[in-house]
Design a protein around this motif. Sequence first.
Motif, mmCIF file in Angstrom:
data_model
loop_
_atom_site.group_PDB
_atom_site.id
_atom_site.type_symbol
_atom_site.label_atom_id
_atom_site.label_comp_id
_atom_site.label_asym_id
_atom_site.label_seq_id
_atom_site.Cartn_x
_atom_site.Cartn_y
_atom_site.Cartn_z
ATOM 1 N N GLY A 32 0.771 -1.021 0.013
ATOM 2 C CA GLY A 32 0.000 -0.066 -0.129
ATOM 3 C C GLY A 32 0.797 1.292 -0.066
ATOM 4 N N ALA A 33 2.298 1.255 0.056
ATOM 5 C CA ALA A 33 2.938 2.370 0.085
ATOM 6 C C ALA A 33 3.241 3.163 -1.391
ATOM 7 C CB ALA A 33 4.436 1.967 0.605
ATOM 8 N N LEU A 34 3.181 4.248 -1.300
ATOM 9 C CA LEU A 34 3.456 5.126 -2.254
ATOM 10 C C LEU A 34 4.615 5.234 -2.750
ATOM 11 C CD1 LEU A 34 1.806 6.806 -4.750
ATOM 12 C CD2 LEU A 34 2.165 8.864 -3.131
ATOM 13 N N VAL A 35 5.042 5.006 -3.947
ATOM 14 C CA VAL A 35 6.477 5.126 -4.449
ATOM 15 C C VAL A 35 6.664 5.861 -5.640
ATOM 16 C CG1 VAL A 35 7.026 2.648 -3.221
ATOM 17 C CG2 VAL A 35 6.360 2.961 -5.681
ATOM 18 N N LEU A 48 1.363 2.647 -6.362
ATOM 19 C CA LEU A 48 1.271 1.835 -4.999
ATOM 20 C C LEU A 48 1.602 0.484 -5.160
ATOM 21 C CD1 LEU A 48 -2.469 3.094 -4.453
ATOM 22 C CD2 LEU A 48 -0.339 3.850 -2.962
ATOM 23 N N ILE A 49 2.461 0.152 -3.974
ATOM 24 C CA ILE A 49 2.842 -1.472 -4.096
ATOM 25 C C ILE A 49 1.565 -2.303 -3.785
ATOM 26 C CG2 ILE A 49 4.163 -2.936 -2.570
ATOM 27 C CD1 ILE A 49 6.147 -0.679 -2.386
ATOM 28 N N HIS A 50 1.198 -3.239 -4.485
ATOM 29 C CA HIS A 50 -0.041 -4.142 -4.163
ATOM 30 C C HIS A 50 0.572 -5.491 -4.108
ATOM 31 C CE1 HIS A 50 -0.069 -5.771 -8.309
ATOM 32 N NE2 HIS A 50 0.206 -4.825 -8.999
ATOM 33 N N PRO A 84 16.389 -11.677 -5.839
ATOM 34 C CA PRO A 84 15.400 -10.391 -5.212
ATOM 35 C C PRO A 84 14.144 -10.421 -4.533
ATOM 36 C CG PRO A 84 15.117 -10.189 -7.588
ATOM 37 C CD PRO A 84 16.038 -11.461 -7.271
ATOM 38 N N VAL A 85 13.903 -9.763 -3.781
ATOM 39 C CA VAL A 85 12.402 -9.358 -3.214
ATOM 40 C C VAL A 85 11.705 -8.732 -4.421
ATOM 41 C CG1 VAL A 85 11.114 -8.183 -1.568
ATOM 42 C CG2 VAL A 85 13.195 -9.300 -0.675
ATOM 43 N N GLU A 86 10.573 -9.083 -4.875
ATOM 44 C CA GLU A 86 9.891 -8.374 -6.110
ATOM 45 C C GLU A 86 8.743 -7.800 -5.547
ATOM 46 O OE1 GLU A 86 9.185 -10.605 -9.572
ATOM 47 O OE2 GLU A 86 11.052 -11.141 -9.572
ATOM 48 N N MET A 87 8.589 -6.360 -6.093
ATOM 49 C CA MET A 87 7.461 -5.559 -5.656
ATOM 50 C C MET A 87 6.603 -5.275 -6.728
ATOM 51 S SD MET A 87 9.400 -3.199 -2.968
ATOM 52 C CE MET A 87 10.793 -2.989 -4.034
ATOM 53 N N SER A 88 5.370 -5.582 -6.808
ATOM 54 C CA SER A 88 4.524 -5.247 -8.046
ATOM 55 C C SER A 88 4.056 -3.737 -7.445
ATOM 56 C CB SER A 88 3.357 -6.079 -7.972
ATOM 57 O OG SER A 88 3.987 -7.627 -8.543
ATOM 58 N N VAL A 89 3.889 -3.010 -8.423
ATOM 59 C CA VAL A 89 3.618 -1.432 -8.381
ATOM 60 C C VAL A 89 2.375 -1.159 -9.240
ATOM 61 C CG1 VAL A 89 4.054 0.786 -8.194
ATOM 62 C CG2 VAL A 89 5.893 -0.930 -7.242
ATOM 63 N N LEU A 90 1.295 -0.699 -8.864
ATOM 64 C CA LEU A 90 0.129 -0.186 -9.842
ATOM 65 C C LEU A 90 0.630 1.325 -10.060
ATOM 66 C CD1 LEU A 90 -2.469 -0.710 -11.004
ATOM 67 C CD2 LEU A 90 -3.508 0.073 -8.847
ATOM 68 N N ALA A 91 0.469 1.753 -11.471
ATOM 69 C CA ALA A 91 0.749 2.893 -11.706
ATOM 70 C C ALA A 91 -0.515 3.707 -11.222
ATOM 71 C CB ALA A 91 1.241 3.198 -13.259
ATOM 72 N N VAL A 92 -0.327 4.976 -10.565
ATOM 73 C CA VAL A 92 -1.354 5.731 -10.237
ATOM 74 C C VAL A 92 -1.478 7.201 -10.681
ATOM 75 C CG1 VAL A 92 -2.284 4.293 -8.005
ATOM 76 C CG2 VAL A 92 -0.771 6.176 -7.950
ATOM 77 N N GLY A 93 -0.137 7.646 -11.216
ATOM 78 C CA GLY A 93 -0.023 9.049 -11.776
ATOM 79 C C GLY A 93 1.102 9.345 -12.006
ATOM 80 N N TYR A 94 1.536 10.715 -12.365
ATOM 81 C CA TYR A 94 2.767 10.874 -12.687
ATOM 82 C C TYR A 94 2.929 12.632 -12.724
ATOM 83 C CZ TYR A 94 0.854 12.735 -17.120
ATOM 84 O OH TYR A 94 0.282 13.284 -18.066
ATOM 85 N N HIS A 153 -3.150 2.075 2.066
ATOM 86 C CA HIS A 153 -3.177 3.572 1.348
ATOM 87 C C HIS A 153 -3.612 4.562 2.108
ATOM 88 C CE1 HIS A 153 -2.209 6.806 -1.207
ATOM 89 N NE2 HIS A 153 -3.635 7.105 -1.400
ATOM 90 N N LEU A 154 -5.000 4.425 2.538
ATOM 91 C CA LEU A 154 -5.543 5.460 3.232
ATOM 92 C C LEU A 154 -5.107 5.446 4.852
ATOM 93 C CD1 LEU A 154 -7.718 5.621 1.110
ATOM 94 C CD2 LEU A 154 -9.432 5.765 2.595
ATOM 95 N N ASP A 155 -4.747 4.352 5.235
ATOM 96 C CA ASP A 155 -3.865 4.460 6.657
ATOM 97 C C ASP A 155 -2.574 4.895 6.697
ATOM 98 O OD1 ASP A 155 -4.300 3.375 9.416
ATOM 99 O OD2 ASP A 155 -2.364 2.113 8.868
ATOM 100 N N GLN A 156 -1.778 4.888 5.604
ATOM 101 C CA GLN A 156 -0.466 5.650 5.315
ATOM 102 C C GLN A 156 -0.701 7.012 5.271
ATOM 103 O OE1 GLN A 156 1.374 5.321 1.556
ATOM 104 N NE2 GLN A 156 3.495 5.274 2.362
#
Length: 198
Positions: A32-35, A48-50, A84-94, A153-156
């Motif tokens: 849920g973290a924003l990256v 967002l890491i999903h 590696p540890v793999e993180m899947s990230v959903l694009a939410v903007g730029y 995400h909202l909690d973060q």
Amino acid sequence: MTQIEIGRLLRAGTTGFIAGCRVSQWTVPAFGALVRAPLDSNYQVFGLIHDIHIDDDGLVRQLVTSENVSDEVMRDNRERRIVPVEMSVLAVGYEQDGRIFHLLPPRPPLSLDVIYACEDEDLSRFTSAGRFGYFRHILRAQDIPIGELLAAHLDQVKQKTKDERWVENATQELITLLRDDYPTLMSVLGALGDSVVS
């Protein structure tokens, strides 16, 4: 401003990307973290890491079946591991030229680009730009736990920005967006109730 590098890009598309990091780096990223992935000084992609997962390898398969694995072997496997540890990230903007858009990015990051954890200031700037436009990317995503991702995400946002009003407005917006999708609405509200409200 401190920049916390959490990994490097493995592969990417317009709707999201996969980043990898060493196990020893795996302290900052969370579900849920924003990256952000800066491509140049005027353009960066937010996501967002999903999903976070760690693949196995031959050595790990042997170790889990062994008895009495020493702390030294465990530490060696975790600190010097090649997989590696793999993180899947959903694009939410730029962000382009200092302006944030809650749209899919015009171009994705490139292989080996550095991925950073968003600082509190980045999180605040991203969430306050526009009116929750990036929620539509989350709600239409397939095969991800939408309710839990939104709750994390909202909690973060609540923890980092202390903006209770934003969380209330975000919850109302989600109710409006999901009014015709009762099962998803109940899933989202249930996850929000377990996370943000408590």
